[in-house]
Design a protein around this motif. Structure first.
Motif, PDB file in Angstrom:
ATOM      1  N   PRO A   1      -3.094  -7.971  -5.921  1.00  0.00           N
ATOM      2  CA  PRO A   1      -1.835  -8.497  -6.190  1.00  0.00           C
ATOM      3  C   PRO A   1      -1.402  -8.266  -7.393  1.00  0.00           C
ATOM      4  CG  PRO A   1      -3.389 -10.081  -4.571  1.00  0.00           C
ATOM      5  CD  PRO A   1      -3.649  -9.133  -5.460  1.00  0.00           C
ATOM      6  N   GLY A   2      -0.406  -8.088  -7.717  1.00  0.00           N
ATOM      7  CA  GLY A   2       0.587  -7.265  -9.215  1.00  0.00           C
ATOM      8  C   GLY A   2      -0.272  -6.329  -9.723  1.00  0.00           C
ATOM      9  N   GLU A   3      -0.388  -6.322  -9.251  1.00  0.00           N
ATOM     10  CA  GLU A   3      -0.878  -4.667 -10.029  1.00  0.00           C
ATOM     11  C   GLU A   3      -0.440  -3.221  -9.689  1.00  0.00           C
ATOM     12  OE1 GLU A   3      -5.016  -3.584  -9.599  1.00  0.00           O
ATOM     13  OE2 GLU A   3      -5.337  -4.932 -11.126  1.00  0.00           O
ATOM     14  N   ARG A   4       0.112  -2.353 -10.832  1.00  0.00           N
ATOM     15  CA  ARG A   4       0.228  -0.875 -10.052  1.00  0.00           C
ATOM     16  C   ARG A   4      -0.523  -0.170  -9.308  1.00  0.00           C
ATOM     17  NH1 ARG A   4       5.882  -0.892 -10.343  1.00  0.00           N
ATOM     18  NH2 ARG A   4       7.223  -2.516 -12.167  1.00  0.00           N
ATOM     19  N   ILE A   5       0.320   0.019  -8.479  1.00  0.00           N
ATOM     20  CA  ILE A   5      -0.827   1.719  -8.238  1.00  0.00           C
ATOM     21  C   ILE A   5      -1.053   3.132  -9.088  1.00  0.00           C
ATOM     22  CG2 ILE A   5      -1.219   3.588  -5.718  1.00  0.00           C
ATOM     23  CD1 ILE A   5      -1.037   0.454  -5.226  1.00  0.00           C
TER      24      ILE A   5
ATOM     25  N   LEU B   1       0.509   5.560  -0.167  1.00  0.00           N
ATOM     26  CA  LEU B   1       0.902   4.730  -1.662  1.00  0.00           C
ATOM     27  C   LEU B   1       1.129   6.072  -2.712  1.00  0.00           C
ATOM     28  CD1 LEU B   1      -2.251   2.486  -1.757  1.00  0.00           C
ATOM     29  CD2 LEU B   1       0.279   1.598  -1.140  1.00  0.00           C
ATOM     30  N   GLU B   2       2.526   5.687  -3.504  1.00  0.00           N
ATOM     31  CA  GLU B   2       2.565   6.917  -4.502  1.00  0.00           C
ATOM     32  C   GLU B   2       2.400   5.957  -6.175  1.00  0.00           C
ATOM     33  OE1 GLU B   2       4.720   5.545  -2.413  1.00  0.00           O
ATOM     34  OE2 GLU B   2       5.380   7.522  -1.067  1.00  0.00           O
ATOM     35  N   ALA B   3       1.553   6.686  -6.628  1.00  0.00           N
ATOM     36  CA  ALA B   3       1.411   5.922  -7.984  1.00  0.00           C
ATOM     37  C   ALA B   3       2.855   5.029  -8.796  1.00  0.00           C
ATOM     38  CB  ALA B   3       1.440   6.648  -8.962  1.00  0.00           C
ATOM     39  N   GLY B   4       2.770   3.968  -9.045  1.00  0.00           N
ATOM     40  CA  GLY B   4       3.980   3.508  -9.409  1.00  0.00           C
ATOM     41  C   GLY B   4       4.179   2.452  -9.394  1.00  0.00           C
ATOM     42  N   ILE B   5       3.911   2.213  -7.706  1.00  0.00           N
ATOM     43  CA  ILE B   5       4.516   1.202  -6.653  1.00  0.00           C
ATOM     44  C   ILE B   5       3.926  -0.367  -7.406  1.00  0.00           C
ATOM     45  CG2 ILE B   5       5.710   2.813  -5.395  1.00  0.00           C
ATOM     46  CD1 ILE B   5       3.186   1.831  -2.784  1.00  0.00           C
ATOM     47  N   LEU B   6       4.590  -1.403  -7.022  1.00  0.00           N
ATOM     48  CA  LEU B   6       3.419  -2.096  -7.329  1.00  0.00           C
ATOM     49  C   LEU B   6       3.478  -3.010  -5.960  1.00  0.00           C
ATOM     50  CD1 LEU B   6       3.312  -4.573  -8.612  1.00  0.00           C
ATOM     51  CD2 LEU B   6       5.621  -5.667  -8.750  1.00  0.00           C
ATOM     52  N   ASN B   7       1.973  -4.011  -6.252  1.00  0.00           N
ATOM     53  CA  ASN B   7       1.630  -3.853  -4.760  1.00  0.00           C
ATOM     54  C   ASN B   7       1.766  -5.534  -4.880  1.00  0.00           C
ATOM     55  OD1 ASN B   7      -0.442  -5.201  -2.972  1.00  0.00           O
ATOM     56  ND2 ASN B   7      -1.979  -5.277  -4.213  1.00  0.00           N
ATOM     57  N   LEU B   8       2.303  -6.953  -3.418  1.00  0.00           N
ATOM     58  CA  LEU B   8       3.189  -7.708  -4.181  1.00  0.00           C
ATOM     59  C   LEU B   8       2.050  -8.827  -3.559  1.00  0.00           C
ATOM     60  CD1 LEU B   8       6.541  -6.642  -3.115  1.00  0.00           C
ATOM     61  CD2 LEU B   8       5.209  -7.239  -5.201  1.00  0.00           C
TER      62      LEU B   8
END
Length: 753
Positions: A285-289, A322-329
């Motif tokens: 959680p909190g990391e970007r893809i 999942l696309e690169a740059g989106i944020l895992n919440l």
């Protein structure tokens, strides 16, 4: 990306290329294999400073060994090079540019950084500080001379001014002197040659006057001239940085790496460039893809605003892309890598934004031709001015200073910046609206459209049908129909499967009959879902015709038909209404059946509607519009639309379009709402107005400034202020925020402004 194994890298690290000094391991780490099978790399060329430089750089590389194409980028001061293949050495291109007076270095494709730009800005700031110190002190000494100091006192003031001015000019003039020197070594002229000539002439004349104890020196003019030139160049640097922020900000969204799950269950951290397809990564959680992939384990909420423009959290579980740059919440997930970093969504967006100012539209070609004429014309003008004033007055000192003013004031910077800065700023605005632009020339064409042609399925509609009526009356029958539907990939089956409520019904002996439907056994009875006449074979009465929707029946039971309809894309009706209100001719051109097309046309009023169109029919229709003098925007998504998208005056495709459709389109919008079409047109029209305004500013400046300078009404100091001011005004006009009328709301906008 092309990579080497460790042993190859160690061997190649010891193998320095003679002359180029580029290690093969480093080179291959920065050359990317493109979809066309060729190599792609990017060079940092700090010497690119105006439209004339763009032409000089591209001409220098046009016949270079191994180079297929080269495109210079003024705002980023970079050159994108297409090589014959990924193994082609870019060193000859670097050497060719260096020989032409444009030192270049290879940079990393995966992370468009701005460290070099930051270093240049800090260097300019130091030069500006030195010039400011010198200008202040030399001006104070000059005031004493102007106040009436004579004789020995005046000579002392001149000598002290020389002691201050000479080192200040030597240090603060370095940005101009270095650029002019590299240009002259390469056998060409650039805008810094006349500037350097003017400053050095003023300083040299002043030194001679000081040595001869003359009454007039011009150290104050030379130093203050440098000060104002540096002010303009520093502000220009800052504004360029703001203009390219849409590109460089993407680097901050890119993860530097991720934890890879090994087959034995342990984890190891991998850098971004070491991540390969089919690897399984753990995302906390909190990391970007870090790269494109899909979830294979865990559940979470995602911030997909980078892709859709919507900031509301989106729940996601196994199977979600999942696309690169989106944020895992919220939750830890496991994802399987689909593409390497160089082919990710984030990398594609960065490439599109960088390409925004590289298009060679009509305005860019005009600016390039004008800037190319600058060097010979301005030097000829200054020479004629000097000769003319000497003939008219017989005094060469005043004549020389008038010629110096003409050298300084005649600068093509404003004209060279008129188009590219507007395009890159517009690309940033489009990106914030969820729209990606591939080429600046597409922006020019979009601003001129007078007709819009929409495809239906997947464009005006979402492409996913929904059940709006019919089907089994009993919940048990509906559950069986949904259980059959979950076993099929047909769009109609997916719509019926969405009706499932509760645990799945067990189905035995499941099989699908192509062209008919799907069949299984439930508690000893056959069940069918599919074409009505096929399903009717096991039914006893009920509906057998009159509906094109899929039918369902349990053996011996009644036949029930589902009613399906397509869902309109959000904002489709409003977008069409807005385009028609703006005077656009709006058409619906679809390959679907008459009934399906007419159902959509009843909900949205189009000017013209056509069904059953093949790909060839769509191309023919667009060519017919072109023959009528129409400039059509084509909006489509399918593989069958790719040729039409390429044939249209300008084209757009949604992010859900086929790969061929996205590649053929000039713009790709990742928002679900159709308002992206009207937003893109509004931004394009505003960009066109700004380009025309910039041309007007540049032309008006030169029409007013040059005659004044030649007539002797402009000092070198005033010339420096005017030249810097014209460039700053053009850049500021290009990046100024959009203003709306009081009370006006953004139309059909789902992405934040």
């Amino acid at each position: 990306m092309t990579f080497c194994d460790t042993s190859t890298q160690l061997a190649d690290d010891r193998d320095e290329r003679a002359g180029g000094g580029i290690r093969r391991a480093e080179r291959l780490g920065r050359v990317e294999r493109g979809p066309d099978g060729r190599g792609h790399c990017r060079l940092s060329v700090p010497g690119i400073s105006c439209g004339k430089c763009i032409g000089a750089v591209e001409r220098a590389l046009s016949d270079c060994e191994g180079v297929v194409a080269a495109r210079a980028n003024l705002t980023l001061r970079q050159v994108a090079i297409t090589l014959r293949d990924p193994e082609t050495d870019p060193a000859p291109a670097i050497e060719r540019l260096g020989a032409q007076g444009y030192p270049a270095t290879l940079i990393d494709l995966a992370a468009p950084g701005d460290a070099q730009a930051d270093d240049a800005a800090r260097f300019l700031l130091r030069c500006l500080a030195v010039a400011g110190f010198g200008a202040t002190n030399v001006m104070l000494l000059s005031v004493s001379v102007w106040a009436g100091a004579e004789g020995a006192a005046r000579d002392v003031f001149h000598a002290v001014s020389a002691l201050i001015a000479v080192p200040v000019v030597a240090y603060a003039g370095r940005p101009f002197f270095a650029s002019a020197l590299t240009a002259l070594r390469g056998g060409r002229l650039n805008m810094d040659v006349p500037i350097s000539l003017a400053v050095l002439l003023a300083t040299a004349i002043s030194l001679v006057e000081t040595a001869m104890r003359g009454p007039h020196v011009y150290f104050d003019a030379a130093v203050v001239l440098l000060f104002f030139l540096l002010v303009g160049r520093y502000l220009d640097q800052l504004m360029r940085a703001k203009a390219r922020s849409a590109v460089t900000s993407l680097a901050r969204l890119a993860s530097r790496g991720a934890m890879r799950e090994r087959p034995d269950g342990t984890d190891v951290y991998l850098a971004l460039d070491d991540i390969r397809p089919d690897m399984v990564l753990r995302i906390a959680p909190g990391e970007r893809i870090p790269v494109d992939g899909c979830i294979v384990g865990g559940a979470t909420d995602l911030d997909r605003s980078l892709v859709t423009g919507e900031h509301a959290p989106v729940p996601a579980g196994p199977g979600v892309a999942l696309e690169a740059g989106i944020l895992n919440l919220t939750g830890a997930i496991r994802m399987r890598v689909l593409r390497p970093a160089g082919d990710s969504f984030l990398a594609e967006v960065a490439r599109m934004l960088e390409a925004a100012e590289q298009g060679r539209g009509a305005y860019v070609r005009i600016a390039d031709r004008a800037a190319r004429l600058y060097a010979p014309v301005v030097h000829l003008l200054a020479a004629l001015t000097f000769v003319g004033w000497v003939v008219a007055t017989g005094e060469w000192y005043p004549s020389l200073f008038i010629a110096i003013s003409a050298l300084i004031i005649t600068c093509p910077c404003a004209l060279g910046l008129a188009v590219p800065v507007v395009h890159v700023a517009a690309a940033g605005r489009l990106f914030r609206q969820g729209i990606m632009m591939k080429d600046g020339s597409g922006l020019e064409r979009l601003a001129t459209i007078d007709c819009v042609v929409f495809d239906k399925t997947g464009t005006v509609t979402t492409g996913t049908p929904v059940v709006t009526g019919g089907g089994p009356d009993a919940a048990e029958g509906l559950a069986v129909a949904a259980a059959l539907a979950t076993r099929s990939l047909h769009p109609a089956s997916r719509a019926i499967a969405a009706l499932a409520d509760g645990p799945p019904v067990p189905v035995d002996d499941l099989r699908e009959t192509p062209g008919c439907g799907i069949e299984g056994v439930v508690e000893g009875r056959r069940a069918r879902l599919g074409r009505p006449d096929w399903v009717a074979e096991i039914a006893t009465g009920g509906q057998r015709s009159g509906s094109a929707g899929p039918a369902f029946a349990l053996e011996g039971g009644p036949l029930k038909t589902f009613t399906l309809s397509e869902t309109l894309r959000d904002g489709a009706a409003e977008a069409v209404a807005a385009l028609r209100a703006a005077g656009m001719q709006v058409e619906l051109l679809s390959g679907d059946s008459a009934g399906a097309v007419e159902a959509v046309a009843r909900k949205i009023p189009f000017d013209h509607v056509r069904h059953g169109a093949t790909p060839a029919d769509k191309i023919a229709h667009l060519k017919a519009l072109q023959a009528e003098g129409r400039r059509a925007l084509m909006v489509g998504d399918g593989l069958n639309d790719a040729a039409a998208l390429a044939a249209a005056h300008v084209s757009m495709a949604p992010g859900s379009a086929s790969d061929a459709g996205r590649m053929a389109a000039d713009f790709v919008f990742t928002r679900e709402a159709m308002g992206a079409v009207t937003d893109a047109r509004r931004i394009a029209r505003r960009a066109a107005r700004q380009v025309r305004q910039n041309f007007g500013i540049a032309i008006a400046y030169n029409c007013i400034a040059i005659p004044l300078a030649v007539a002797g009404y402009v000092t070198p100091l005033v010339a420096a202020i005017a030249m810097s001011g014209s460039s700053i005004v053009v850049v500021a006009n290009s990046i100024r925020p959009e203003r709306r009328a009081p009370g006006a709301a953004p139309a059909m906008r789902s992405a934040p402004a």
